[in-house]
Design an enzyme around this catalytic site. Structure first.
Site, PDB file in Angstrom:
ATOM      1  N   ASP A  18       0.826  -1.213   0.000  1.00 26.09           N
ATOM      2  CA  ASP A  18       0.000   0.000   0.000  1.00 26.09           C
ATOM      3  C   ASP A  18       0.860   1.262   0.000  1.00 26.09           C
ATOM      4  O   ASP A  18       1.957   1.278   0.553  1.00 26.09           O
ATOM      5  CB  ASP A  18      -0.922  -0.026   1.237  1.00 26.09           C
ATOM      6  N   ASN A  66     -11.043  -2.427  -4.821  1.00 25.33           N
ATOM      7  CA  ASN A  66     -10.351  -1.494  -5.713  1.00 25.33           C
ATOM      8  C   ASN A  66     -11.146  -1.175  -6.984  1.00 25.33           C
ATOM      9  O   ASN A  66     -10.837  -0.214  -7.691  1.00 25.33           O
ATOM     10  CB  ASN A  66      -8.947  -2.013  -6.070  1.00 25.33           C
TER      11      ASN A  66
HETATM   12  C1  IPE Z   1      -5.301  -2.700  -0.010  1.00 25.84           C
HETATM   13  O1  IPE Z   1      -4.974  -1.374  -0.243  1.00 25.84           O
HETATM   14  C2  IPE Z   1      -5.377  -3.444  -1.288  1.00 25.84           C
HETATM   15  C3  IPE Z   1      -4.105  -3.648  -1.998  1.00 25.84           C
HETATM   16  C4  IPE Z   1      -2.917  -3.318  -1.561  1.00 25.84           C
HETATM   17  C5  IPE Z   1      -4.236  -4.308  -3.265  1.00 25.84           C
HETATM   18  P1  IPE Z   1      -6.099  -0.250  -0.343  1.00 25.84           P
HETATM   19  O2  IPE Z   1      -5.405   1.046  -0.504  1.00 25.84           O
HETATM   20  O3  IPE Z   1      -7.078  -0.604  -1.394  1.00 25.84           O
HETATM   21  O4  IPE Z   1      -6.793  -0.371   1.082  1.00 25.84           O
HETATM   22  P2  IPE Z   1      -7.787   0.594   1.860  1.00 25.84           P
HETATM   23  O5  IPE Z   1      -8.963   0.823   0.967  1.00 25.84           O
HETATM   24  O6  IPE Z   1      -7.055   1.852   2.143  1.00 25.84           O
HETATM   25  O7  IPE Z   1      -8.136  -0.147   3.101  1.00 25.84           O
HETATM   26  C1  IPE Z   2      -1.634   0.256  -3.289  1.00 28.02           C
HETATM   27  O1  IPE Z   2      -1.398   1.619  -3.330  1.00 28.02           O
HETATM   28  C2  IPE Z   2      -1.887  -0.325  -4.653  1.00 28.02           C
HETATM   29  C3  IPE Z   2      -3.280  -0.754  -4.874  1.00 28.02           C
HETATM   30  C4  IPE Z   2      -4.216  -0.752  -3.975  1.00 28.02           C
HETATM   31  C5  IPE Z   2      -3.609  -1.212  -6.196  1.00 28.02           C
HETATM   32  P1  IPE Z   2      -2.579   2.661  -3.303  1.00 28.02           P
HETATM   33  O2  IPE Z   2      -2.981   2.961  -4.707  1.00 28.02           O
HETATM   34  O3  IPE Z   2      -3.686   2.208  -2.420  1.00 28.02           O
HETATM   35  O4  IPE Z   2      -1.869   3.931  -2.680  1.00 28.02           O
HETATM   36  P2  IPE Z   2      -2.462   4.953  -1.611  1.00 28.02           P
HETATM   37  O5  IPE Z   2      -2.920   4.151  -0.427  1.00 28.02           O
HETATM   38  O6  IPE Z   2      -3.587   5.669  -2.270  1.00 28.02           O
HETATM   39  O7  IPE Z   2      -1.303   5.836  -1.293  1.00 28.02           O
HETATM   40 MG    MG Z   3      -4.063   2.461  -0.440  1.00 27.81          MG
END
Ligand code: IPE
Ligand code: IPE
Ligand code: MG
Length: 249
Positions: A18, A66
């Site tokens: 993340d 997502n």
């Molecule tokens: C969790 O990250 C999912 C992945 C890393 C694929 P998110 O960024 O989607 O999680 P939330 O929504 O902040 O909990």
């Molecule tokens: C994790 O990074 C990747 C996926 C969930 C696909 P994020 O895209 O959630 O990055 P932040 O949390 O918005 O910084």
């Molecule tokens: Mg995230």
């Protein structure tokens, strides 16, 4: 600084990767730039696990939730995942690493699914290490799917109700045959599990890093492994019991 003990490494590490979006924002770039950069951290962690002999690595790359993101980001993510599968294939082959998809196949764009299937097929006999790539994955959805399959086998008489057990139930999950994660790492500073491996992480050690995923490098991964080795895993027992087992008394 204590060294890493190669005898007590986790067998299975699972990572919630993340922070890509925030990493890009810090650099005044679009979110997709962060996702692209995140691929470098994936490579470092995979190479490190293979070198250390950690046999199972699960990577959370796209959750069920997502799909709620802006359409352009979703499209870009799937494009990157497809390119990543293609670009990493020679490395998987040379390192004899098996790749398995965990998650639902419906809704995954057909061109990505094709690449995923072909990567699974090409790497299916490799046994040096297994990567579970969680795409279109949700822990609750996985449990409900397993319950449906399980119920089907009970109704058809293949399984008697007396045989219902946690172990048998586990065999209906996407991770069937894979040991439960010993260590779950989440980067990006959030302290939550976000629908990841809800069943499997019953006794996992949880490690949260403030680092954004593209900033998470091999040395940070090693630090997480060292922290894992400092933990005392009791599995319900007392600390005294664990010490007597270690001392063999
Ligand atoms: C969790 O990250 C999912 C992945 C890393 C694929 P998110 O960024 O989607 O999680 P939330 O929504 O902040 O909990
Ligand atoms: C994790 O990074 C990747 C996926 C969930 C696909 P994020 O895209 O959630 O990055 P932040 O949390 O918005 O910084
Ligand atoms: Mg995230």
């Amino acid at each position: 600084m204590p060294e890493l003990d190669l005898k007590t490494l986790p067998r299975h590490v699972a990572i919630i990767m993340d922070g890509n979006g925030r990493w890009a924002k810090q650099k005044l770039r679009g979110r997709v730039f962060g996702h692209k950069q995140g691929a470098g951290s994936v490579r470092e962690v995979v190479t490190c696990c293979r070198r250390l002999g950690i046999p199972y690595l699960t990577l959370y790359a796209f959750s069920k939730e997502n799909w709620n993101r802006p359409e352009a980001e979703i499209r870009a993510l799937w494009g990157l995942l497809d390119r990543f599968l293609k670009s990493e294939l020679p490395d998987l082959v040379s390192k004899e690493i098996r790749l398995i998809h965990i998650g639902d196949t419906e809704d995954i764009p057909p061109y990505v699914l094709k690449q995923l299937r072909s990567t699974e097929e090409i790497t299916r006999n490799y046994d040096k290490m297994t990567i579970n790539l969680a795409l279109n994955y949700g822990g609750r959805q996985e449990i409900v799917r397993a319950a449906k399959l399980f119920a089907g086998d009970i109704l058809s008489g293949r399984i008697g109700t007396g045989e219902i057990s946690p172990e048998l139930f586990s065999s209906y999950l996407y991770t069937s045959g894979c040991p439960d994660p010993d260590l779950v790492i989440r980067t990006g500073g959030e302290i939550r599990v976000s629908n990841f491996l809800l069943w499997q992480l019953a006794y996992a050690e949880l490690y949260f890093s403030e680092l954004l995923w593209p900033d998470f490098h091999e040395e940070n991964f090693i630090e997480a492994l060292k922290e894992f080795q400092r933990r005392e895993r009791r599995f319900g027992r007392t600390g005294e019991q664990i010490k007597s087992v270690i001392l063999g008394i």
